[in-house]
Motif scaffolding. Structure first.
Motif, PDB file in Angstrom:
ATOM      1  N   UNK A   6       0.806  -1.219   0.000  1.00 11.42           N
ATOM      2  CA  UNK A   6       0.000   0.000   0.000  1.00 11.42           C
ATOM      3  C   UNK A   6       0.843   1.275   0.000  1.00 11.42           C
ATOM      4  N   UNK A   7       2.161   1.126  -0.035  1.00 14.45           N
ATOM      5  CA  UNK A   7       3.048   2.296  -0.061  1.00 14.45           C
ATOM      6  C   UNK A   7       3.244   2.724  -1.507  1.00 14.45           C
ATOM      7  N   UNK A   8       2.981   3.981  -1.810  1.00 17.62           N
ATOM      8  CA  UNK A   8       3.128   4.440  -3.198  1.00 17.62           C
ATOM      9  C   UNK A   8       4.564   4.337  -3.699  1.00 17.62           C
ATOM     10  N   UNK A   9       4.694   4.084  -5.001  1.00 19.16           N
ATOM     11  CA  UNK A   9       6.003   4.045  -5.648  1.00 19.16           C
ATOM     12  C   UNK A   9       6.212   5.403  -6.319  1.00 19.16           C
ATOM     13  N   UNK A  10       7.387   5.975  -6.103  1.00 24.15           N
ATOM     14  CA  UNK A  10       7.690   7.292  -6.662  1.00 24.15           C
ATOM     15  C   UNK A  10       8.986   7.240  -7.460  1.00 24.15           C
ATOM     16  N   UNK A  11       9.198   8.271  -8.237  1.00 23.87           N
ATOM     17  CA  UNK A  11      10.447   8.463  -8.961  1.00 23.87           C
ATOM     18  C   UNK A  11      11.051   9.770  -8.479  1.00 23.87           C
ATOM     19  N   UNK A  12      12.310   9.971  -8.736  1.00 25.71           N
ATOM     20  CA  UNK A  12      12.962  11.208  -8.336  1.00 25.71           C
ATOM     21  C   UNK A  12      12.394  12.406  -9.078  1.00 25.71           C
ATOM     22  N   UNK A  13      12.759  13.582  -8.638  1.00 23.35           N
ATOM     23  CA  UNK A  13      12.204  14.809  -9.207  1.00 23.35           C
ATOM     24  C   UNK A  13      12.820  15.189 -10.546  1.00 23.35           C
ATOM     25  N   UNK A  14      13.966  14.583 -10.881  1.00 23.49           N
ATOM     26  CA  UNK A  14      14.642  14.976 -12.120  1.00 23.49           C
ATOM     27  C   UNK A  14      15.150  13.737 -12.863  1.00 23.49           C
ATOM     28  N   UNK A  15      14.241  12.889 -13.383  1.00 27.57           N
ATOM     29  CA  UNK A  15      14.683  11.648 -14.034  1.00 27.57           C
ATOM     30  C   UNK A  15      15.402  11.850 -15.363  1.00 27.57           C
ATOM     31  N   UNK A  16      15.288  13.019 -15.961  1.00 29.00           N
ATOM     32  CA  UNK A  16      15.928  13.258 -17.254  1.00 29.00           C
ATOM     33  C   UNK A  16      17.440  13.385 -17.105  1.00 29.00           C
ATOM     34  N   UNK A  17      17.893  14.144 -16.111  1.00 28.05           N
ATOM     35  CA  UNK A  17      19.329  14.393 -15.967  1.00 28.05           C
ATOM     36  C   UNK A  17      19.990  13.589 -14.854  1.00 28.05           C
ATOM     37  N   UNK A  27       7.747   5.485  -1.436  1.00 29.18           N
ATOM     38  CA  UNK A  27       7.626   6.813  -0.823  1.00 29.18           C
ATOM     39  C   UNK A  27       7.861   6.710   0.683  1.00 29.18           C
ATOM     40  N   UNK A  28       8.331   7.787   1.289  1.00 32.73           N
ATOM     41  CA  UNK A  28       8.460   7.836   2.737  1.00 32.73           C
ATOM     42  C   UNK A  28       7.065   7.932   3.350  1.00 32.73           C
ATOM     43  N   UNK A  29       6.838   7.136   4.361  1.00 31.92           N
ATOM     44  CA  UNK A  29       5.550   7.116   5.036  1.00 31.92           C
ATOM     45  C   UNK A  29       5.734   7.674   6.436  1.00 31.92           C
ATOM     46  N   UNK A 105      -4.408  11.638   6.948  1.00 35.15           N
ATOM     47  CA  UNK A 105      -4.239  13.099   6.918  1.00 35.15           C
ATOM     48  C   UNK A 105      -2.774  13.527   6.859  1.00 35.15           C
ATOM     49  N   UNK A 106      -1.871  12.765   7.476  1.00 37.14           N
ATOM     50  CA  UNK A 106      -0.457  13.154   7.425  1.00 37.14           C
ATOM     51  C   UNK A 106       0.282  12.606   6.202  1.00 37.14           C
ATOM     52  N   UNK A 107      -0.351  11.714   5.464  1.00 39.96           N
ATOM     53  CA  UNK A 107       0.292  11.131   4.271  1.00 39.96           C
ATOM     54  C   UNK A 107      -0.393  11.542   2.979  1.00 39.96           C
ATOM     55  N   UNK A 108      -1.276  12.503   3.030  1.00 38.25           N
ATOM     56  CA  UNK A 108      -1.942  12.908   1.786  1.00 38.25           C
ATOM     57  C   UNK A 108      -1.346  14.184   1.236  1.00 38.25           C
TER      58      UNK A 108
END
Length: 108
Positions: A6-17, A27-29, A105-108
């Protein structure tokens, strides 16, 4: 079901460079503070007890293992296995909706 499902999967903020940002990661929970209540249940851990098994037994949902783990600040929280012989607190099942609401509420 994995305890991480149930923990979301994320990518970094700058995947191009940045090549490191191209790799998916969990994601950090943040977990809510769960204060002591007079309705909480206290048990002594026996051989074979795990947080997910206890969550299934008390909450009918093994994915809520983190509630029991987070509630016990003096016990190891980096494993599903609490130390045999220690006393742990299991927040009352009647408090689940409040705890889950705080979590959302703290993870949205």
């Amino acid at each position: 079901m994995s305890r991480y499902s149930k923990i979301p999967i994320i990518f970094g903020s700058n995947p191009v460079t940045n090549p490191k940002d191209r790799k998916p990661r969990l994601a950090n929970i943040k977990y809510p503070f769960i204060p002591i209540s007079g309705n909480d249940i206290y048990i002594f851990v026996t051989e074979g007890d795990r947080y997910d098994i206890l969550a299934q037994q008390y909450y009918k949902d093994s994915s809520l293992w983190w509630i029991i783990s987070t509630s016990n600040y003096s016990v190891r929280r980096d494993s599903l296995l609490p130390t045999v012989g220690t006393q742990i607190r299991i927040p009352s099942p009647s408090r689940l909706s409040q705890i889950l609401s705080n979590y959302d509420s703290i993870n949205s």
